[in-house]
Design a protein around this motif. Structure first.
Motif, mmCIF file in Angstrom:
data_model
loop_
_atom_site.group_PDB
_atom_site.id
_atom_site.type_symbol
_atom_site.label_atom_id
_atom_site.label_comp_id
_atom_site.label_asym_id
_atom_site.label_seq_id
_atom_site.Cartn_x
_atom_site.Cartn_y
_atom_site.Cartn_z
ATOM 1 N N ASP A 12 0.825 -1.215 0.000
ATOM 2 C CA ASP A 12 0.000 0.000 0.000
ATOM 3 C C ASP A 12 0.857 1.262 0.000
ATOM 4 O O ASP A 12 0.525 2.258 -0.663
ATOM 5 C CB ASP A 12 -0.927 0.008 1.216
ATOM 6 C CG ASP A 12 -2.025 -1.051 1.127
ATOM 7 O OD1 ASP A 12 -2.281 -1.557 0.015
ATOM 8 O OD2 ASP A 12 -2.618 -1.373 2.174
ATOM 9 N N LYS A 13 1.963 1.203 0.715
ATOM 10 C CA LYS A 13 2.854 2.355 0.812
ATOM 11 C C LYS A 13 3.419 2.746 -0.551
ATOM 12 O O LYS A 13 3.567 3.940 -0.862
ATOM 13 C CB LYS A 13 4.000 2.049 1.783
ATOM 14 C CG LYS A 13 5.047 3.140 1.872
ATOM 15 C CD LYS A 13 6.203 2.698 2.775
ATOM 16 C CE LYS A 13 7.316 3.737 2.802
ATOM 17 N NZ LYS A 13 8.470 3.286 3.618
ATOM 18 N N ASN A 14 3.728 1.760 -1.384
ATOM 19 C CA ASN A 14 4.412 2.019 -2.657
ATOM 20 C C ASN A 14 3.500 1.985 -3.876
ATOM 21 O O ASN A 14 3.965 2.193 -5.001
ATOM 22 C CB ASN A 14 5.535 0.990 -2.851
ATOM 23 C CG ASN A 14 6.647 1.150 -1.839
ATOM 24 O OD1 ASN A 14 7.074 2.260 -1.552
ATOM 25 N ND2 ASN A 14 7.115 0.037 -1.299
ATOM 26 N N LEU A 15 2.210 1.728 -3.681
ATOM 27 C CA LEU A 15 1.322 1.514 -4.810
ATOM 28 C C LEU A 15 1.263 2.722 -5.742
ATOM 29 O O LEU A 15 1.362 2.576 -6.973
ATOM 30 C CB LEU A 15 -0.082 1.146 -4.335
ATOM 31 C CG LEU A 15 -1.113 0.891 -5.437
ATOM 32 C CD1 LEU A 15 -0.657 -0.252 -6.339
ATOM 33 C CD2 LEU A 15 -2.485 0.578 -4.827
ATOM 34 N N ASP A 16 1.100 3.903 -5.208
ATOM 35 C CA ASP A 16 1.019 5.094 -6.062
ATOM 36 C C ASP A 16 2.318 5.299 -6.842
ATOM 37 O O ASP A 16 2.302 5.679 -8.015
ATOM 38 C CB ASP A 16 0.717 6.335 -5.222
ATOM 39 C CG ASP A 16 -0.739 6.403 -4.778
ATOM 40 O OD1 ASP A 16 -1.587 5.744 -5.407
ATOM 41 O OD2 ASP A 16 -1.030 7.106 -3.800
ATOM 42 N N PHE A 17 3.441 5.046 -6.176
ATOM 43 C CA PHE A 17 4.754 5.220 -6.807
ATOM 44 C C PHE A 17 4.914 4.299 -8.006
ATOM 45 O O PHE A 17 5.270 4.741 -9.116
ATOM 46 C CB PHE A 17 5.851 4.955 -5.775
ATOM 47 C CG PHE A 17 7.250 4.949 -6.329
ATOM 48 C CD1 PHE A 17 7.870 6.123 -6.719
ATOM 49 C CD2 PHE A 17 7.960 3.757 -6.466
ATOM 50 C CE1 PHE A 17 9.166 6.121 -7.234
ATOM 51 C CE2 PHE A 17 9.251 3.740 -6.967
ATOM 52 C CZ PHE A 17 9.849 4.918 -7.353
ATOM 53 N N ILE A 18 4.625 2.998 -7.839
ATOM 54 C CA ILE A 18 4.839 2.063 -8.937
ATOM 55 C C ILE A 18 3.785 2.252 -10.032
ATOM 56 O O ILE A 18 4.082 2.099 -11.219
ATOM 57 C CB ILE A 18 4.890 0.594 -8.466
ATOM 58 C CG1 ILE A 18 3.593 0.165 -7.770
ATOM 59 C CG2 ILE A 18 6.091 0.371 -7.555
ATOM 60 C CD1 ILE A 18 3.579 -1.330 -7.422
ATOM 61 N N ALA A 19 2.559 2.616 -9.656
ATOM 62 C CA ALA A 19 1.519 2.831 -10.667
ATOM 63 C C ALA A 19 1.835 4.051 -11.527
ATOM 64 O O ALA A 19 1.646 4.026 -12.751
ATOM 65 C CB ALA A 19 0.162 2.982 -9.994
ATOM 66 N N ASN A 20 2.329 5.100 -10.908
ATOM 67 C CA ASN A 20 2.732 6.284 -11.669
ATOM 68 C C ASN A 20 3.869 5.966 -12.619
ATOM 69 O O ASN A 20 3.870 6.403 -13.782
ATOM 70 C CB ASN A 20 3.139 7.411 -10.715
ATOM 71 C CG ASN A 20 1.961 8.275 -10.301
ATOM 72 O OD1 ASN A 20 1.369 8.974 -11.110
ATOM 73 N ND2 ASN A 20 1.606 8.207 -9.021
ATOM 74 N N ASN A 21 4.853 5.208 -12.141
ATOM 75 C CA ASN A 21 5.967 4.835 -13.010
ATOM 76 C C ASN A 21 5.511 3.929 -14.148
ATOM 77 O O ASN A 21 6.015 4.025 -15.275
ATOM 78 C CB ASN A 21 7.063 4.140 -12.201
ATOM 79 C CG ASN A 21 7.870 5.109 -11.375
ATOM 80 O OD1 ASN A 21 7.914 6.304 -11.670
ATOM 81 N ND2 ASN A 21 8.513 4.621 -10.324
ATOM 82 N N ALA A 22 4.553 3.038 -13.878
ATOM 83 C CA ALA A 22 4.019 2.173 -14.928
ATOM 84 C C ALA A 22 3.276 2.990 -15.989
ATOM 85 O O ALA A 22 3.352 2.700 -17.187
ATOM 86 C CB ALA A 22 3.090 1.119 -14.328
ATOM 87 N N LEU A 23 2.587 4.022 -15.543
ATOM 88 C CA LEU A 23 1.815 4.852 -16.468
ATOM 89 C C LEU A 23 2.716 5.554 -17.483
ATOM 90 O O LEU A 23 2.346 5.711 -18.653
ATOM 91 C CB LEU A 23 0.997 5.882 -15.688
ATOM 92 C CG LEU A 23 -0.024 6.689 -16.495
ATOM 93 C CD1 LEU A 23 -1.114 5.777 -17.053
ATOM 94 C CD2 LEU A 23 -0.639 7.793 -15.627
ATOM 95 N N ILE A 24 3.901 5.960 -17.062
ATOM 96 C CA ILE A 24 4.810 6.688 -17.954
ATOM 97 C C ILE A 24 5.862 5.786 -18.597
ATOM 98 O O ILE A 24 6.720 6.251 -19.344
ATOM 99 C CB ILE A 24 5.500 7.856 -17.222
ATOM 100 C CG1 ILE A 24 6.383 7.348 -16.066
ATOM 101 C CG2 ILE A 24 4.479 8.855 -16.721
ATOM 102 C CD1 ILE A 24 7.203 8.440 -15.388
ATOM 103 N N ASP A 25 5.805 4.485 -18.301
ATOM 104 C CA ASP A 25 6.725 3.544 -18.929
ATOM 105 C C ASP A 25 6.510 3.560 -20.452
ATOM 106 O O ASP A 25 5.375 3.632 -20.922
ATOM 107 C CB ASP A 25 6.457 2.136 -18.376
ATOM 108 C CG ASP A 25 7.475 1.112 -18.830
ATOM 109 O OD1 ASP A 25 7.449 0.749 -20.020
ATOM 110 O OD2 ASP A 25 8.289 0.664 -18.005
ATOM 111 N N PRO A 26 7.581 3.494 -21.244
ATOM 112 C CA PRO A 26 7.418 3.526 -22.706
ATOM 113 C C PRO A 26 6.481 2.459 -23.260
ATOM 114 O O PRO A 26 5.809 2.690 -24.264
ATOM 115 C CB PRO A 26 8.849 3.324 -23.218
ATOM 116 C CG PRO A 26 9.717 3.863 -22.141
ATOM 117 C CD PRO A 26 9.009 3.523 -20.855
ATOM 118 N N CYS A 27 6.423 1.298 -22.612
ATOM 119 C CA CYS A 27 5.574 0.226 -23.125
ATOM 120 C C CYS A 27 4.089 0.576 -23.063
ATOM 121 O O CYS A 27 3.290 0.047 -23.856
ATOM 122 C CB CYS A 27 5.827 -1.066 -22.346
ATOM 123 S SG CYS A 27 7.465 -1.786 -22.609
#
Length: 403
Positions: A355-370
């Motif tokens: 839960d602590k890191n969910l926003d962080f990884i989701a944001n990074n996934a959103l801007i991932d080139p793939c």
């Protein structure tokens, strides 16, 4: 969204696409011996933690190159999920040696690291933060050419313009994307894989499966990628269980190695989607093996994307099934049969940490080139909902997105 990787040239009302592939491809058991025929003066081999030395493959490669009259040096010790620091360290050794060939030998980590070392060798002053932007690697082959010799049947990096590098300080995996990184020579030798442990065989094989599925449904239309994706998918379902159970079956090993190359060639020309965007983040932050996380995310991403694309049933028919849901369930069954985990929490990540890191990884996934090549454009909330379903190991439902 990143720019389209396909080179489109208008000729009246027609569009032409360039097929990006390794310059020369040698495949089949024993094809490592093709190193005897390389022409050059110096070669630096980049390899990993010792499996290539233990199996004798490294020594065989060196002896073939020496037979070709080439002076050889070795950079060893590339770690899993290679770091930008390791790439810079290797580049310093390469600059001191001044080879005209750089050879990535081993798993995808060794080959990916070797690709980035190659960039730093040719452009010593380039900044890593610059080349993580898609298609910003400058023209290579001013000083050296590149050979990729994979020991795992997984990423297809031997024919792709992709290298995945981890920034340890930021806890982020960066897919460095450029067709300049596509190797000049690929050697796809199934014998090299015989020493691969069962868990690595399983993880990497599920990565191949993911590449086939994501390339087929990407938002880039490519007939070559479609055919390769279908062919690779059939080979995975026909051979992965066999090579996990019987690692010395060289025919099955070669089939999986060929499937890996085929899938790599497919996504090098059609690219990937949010399975990889999601996977890159949990790999960087939690150290979850890439193929293992792909296999957890893939079934639920199929369920999510099926609202936008009708292509999954075409893939399902390749394995004797009918619907997108049939395909998702068949992947879940195969995942279990090759002893892979079904949820992210099975890797020991607590709910509190998740839960602590969910926003962080989701944001990074959103801007991932793939993400730019996924058939359905996701929102941040969509990605968080998929993440949470896969953390628990439950079926994704559209209903949870708005909760």
């Amino acid at each position: 969204m990143p720019p389209s990787p396909v080179l489109l040239l208008s000729t009246k009302n027609r569009k032409m696409s360039k097929l990006f592939i390794a310059g020369e491809v040698f495949h089949g058991a024993g094809s490592l011996e093709e190193l005897k025929n390389i022409q050059g003066k110096k070669a630096l081999i980049v390899t990993g933690g010792g499996s290539m030395k233990k199996s004798g493959t490294l020594d065989r490669a060196i002896s073939f190159l020496i037979e070709a009259g080439i002076e050889v040096r070795v950079f060893e010790g590339v770690e899993e999920d290679p770091s930008s620091t390791t790439c810079l360290k290797g580049a310093e050794q390469i600059k001191a040696f001044e080879p005209d060939w750089i050879i990535g030998l081993g798993g995808c980590s060794a080959i990916d690291a070797a690709k980035i070392m190659w960039v730093f060798y040719e452009y010593p002053d380039i900044d890593f933060d610059t080349i993580i932007k898609p298609f910003t690697v400058p023209v290579l082959r001013q000083k050296a050419k590149f050979i990729a010799i994979p020991s795992t049947s997984g990423t297809g990096t031997e024919t792709t313009g992709l290298a995945v590098i981890t920034d340890r300080e930021k806890g982020v995996k960066y897919p460095v994307v450029s067709y300049e990184l596509t190797p000049d020579i690929a050697i796809v030798d199934g014998e090299i894989c015989a020493s691969m442990p069962a868990h690595v065989t399983s993880n990497t094989g599920l990565d191949v499966l993911t590449h086939c599925v994501e390339a087929y449904v990407s938002n880039i239309e490519n007939n070559y990628a479609d055919a390769l994706s279908k062919g690779g998918l059939a080979l995975v379902f026909d051979n992965l269980k066999e090579v996990v159970a019987h690692p010395d079956n060289i025919k099955a090993r070669q089939n999986m190695h060929d499937a890996s190359f085929m899938a790599g060639l497919a996504f090098n020309n059609a690219w990937l989607g949010i399975v990889h965007s999601l996977s890159h983040q949990v790999g960087a932050l939690y150290g979850i093996p890439h193929g293992a996380s792909n296999a957890i995310f893939l079934p639920n991403v199929i369920r999510y994307n099926a609202q936008e694309t009708a292509r999954y049933p075409e893939l399902a028919k390749v394995i004797g099934q009918e619907t997108a849901e049939d395909l998702a369930q068949a992947i879940e069954v195969l995942r279990s049969e090759v002893n892979n985990k079904s949820s992210i929490k099975d890797f020991g990540i607590t709910q509190e940490v998740w839960d602590k890191n969910l926003d962080f990884i989701a944001n990074n996934a959103l801007i991932d080139p793939c993400t730019g090549f996924n058939p359905r454009v996701p929102s941040l909330e969509d990605l968080k909902a998929i993440y949470n379903a896969c953390y628990e190991g439950v079926v994704f439902s559209e209903d949870v997105v708005s909760l």
